[in-house]
Design a protein around this motif. Structure first.
Motif, mmCIF file in Angstrom:
data_model
loop_
_atom_site.group_PDB
_atom_site.id
_atom_site.type_symbol
_atom_site.label_atom_id
_atom_site.label_comp_id
_atom_site.label_asym_id
_atom_site.label_seq_id
_atom_site.Cartn_x
_atom_site.Cartn_y
_atom_site.Cartn_z
ATOM 1 N N GLU A 17 0.833 -1.206 0.000
ATOM 2 C CA GLU A 17 0.000 0.000 0.000
ATOM 3 C C GLU A 17 0.867 1.255 0.000
ATOM 4 O O GLU A 17 0.585 2.216 -0.718
ATOM 5 C CB GLU A 17 -0.958 0.013 1.186
ATOM 6 N N VAL A 18 1.934 1.231 0.782
ATOM 7 C CA VAL A 18 2.874 2.358 0.772
ATOM 8 C C VAL A 18 3.435 2.528 -0.637
ATOM 9 O O VAL A 18 3.500 3.648 -1.161
ATOM 10 C CB VAL A 18 4.023 2.142 1.790
ATOM 11 N N TRP A 34 5.379 3.177 -17.185
ATOM 12 C CA TRP A 34 5.966 2.227 -16.242
ATOM 13 C C TRP A 34 5.663 2.548 -14.790
ATOM 14 O O TRP A 34 5.334 1.615 -14.020
ATOM 15 C CB TRP A 34 7.455 2.027 -16.520
ATOM 16 N N PRO A 35 5.702 3.795 -14.370
ATOM 17 C CA PRO A 35 5.262 4.047 -12.987
ATOM 18 C C PRO A 35 3.792 3.653 -12.775
ATOM 19 O O PRO A 35 3.429 3.152 -11.703
ATOM 20 C CB PRO A 35 5.464 5.555 -12.824
ATOM 21 N N GLY A 41 0.099 -2.609 -10.227
ATOM 22 C CA GLY A 41 0.527 -3.920 -9.741
ATOM 23 C C GLY A 41 0.597 -3.972 -8.221
ATOM 24 O O GLY A 41 0.167 -4.950 -7.594
ATOM 25 N N LEU A 42 1.127 -2.917 -7.621
ATOM 26 C CA LEU A 42 1.195 -2.857 -6.161
ATOM 27 C C LEU A 42 -0.191 -2.717 -5.536
ATOM 28 O O LEU A 42 -0.446 -3.265 -4.457
ATOM 29 C CB LEU A 42 2.111 -1.719 -5.718
ATOM 30 N N MET A 43 -1.098 -2.017 -6.221
ATOM 31 C CA MET A 43 -2.478 -1.920 -5.726
ATOM 32 C C MET A 43 -3.109 -3.313 -5.646
ATOM 33 O O MET A 43 -3.705 -3.682 -4.631
ATOM 34 C CB MET A 43 -3.316 -1.040 -6.654
ATOM 35 N N VAL A 47 -4.182 -5.497 -2.137
ATOM 36 C CA VAL A 47 -5.540 -5.969 -1.847
ATOM 37 C C VAL A 47 -5.585 -7.495 -1.761
ATOM 38 O O VAL A 47 -6.262 -8.058 -0.897
ATOM 39 C CB VAL A 47 -6.537 -5.421 -2.891
ATOM 40 N N VAL A 48 -4.856 -8.169 -2.637
ATOM 41 C CA VAL A 48 -4.820 -9.641 -2.591
ATOM 42 C C VAL A 48 -4.224 -10.119 -1.268
ATOM 43 O O VAL A 48 -4.767 -11.014 -0.616
ATOM 44 C CB VAL A 48 -4.045 -10.209 -3.803
#
Length: 112
Positions: A17-18, A34-35, A41-43, A47-48
């Motif tokens: 999340e950070v 890319w960012p 991807g991090l989101m 959540v997963v």
């Protein structure tokens, strides 16, 4: 998954999340490929991982800890990466969030 593993998974969900919160700054409104890819991807990972931890941990506790890790980590990254305020009251407020996270962890009974 046991409770110890669930807490570790939740910790990594908070770190993701950070990552996505900081990543939002670098996407420039999702106009940079890319960012944006890394941020989305991090989101998803965040959540997963939160969902996996919820197999064992209570919803209210896990969600509060997840958002707390995200808030504290993002605030610290904002100070380190973007020169945001390091005013004493701001740091004290962050410390209160950390105290709340620790309190929730200590007061949550281990599920069987």
């Amino acid at each position: 998954m046991n409770a110890g593993a669930a807490w570790i998974v939740l910790f990594f969900a908070g770190l993701c999340e950070v990552g996505w919160a900081v990543g939002l700054k670098y996407t420039e409104g999702f106009s940079r490929l890319w960012p944006s890819v890394w941020t989305v991807g991090l989101m998803v990972a965040s959540v997963v991982l939160l969902g996996w931890s919820l197999r064992v941990l209570p919803l209210g506790t896990a969600y509060a800890v997840w958002t707390g890790i995200g808030a504290v980590g993002t605030a610290i990254c904002g100070m380190l990466l973007f020169g945001e305020s390091r005013e004493a009251l701001r740091l004290a407020s962050i410390a209160l969030i950390v105290a709340g996270i620790v309190g929730l962890k200590l007061l949550t009974p281990n599920p069987h």
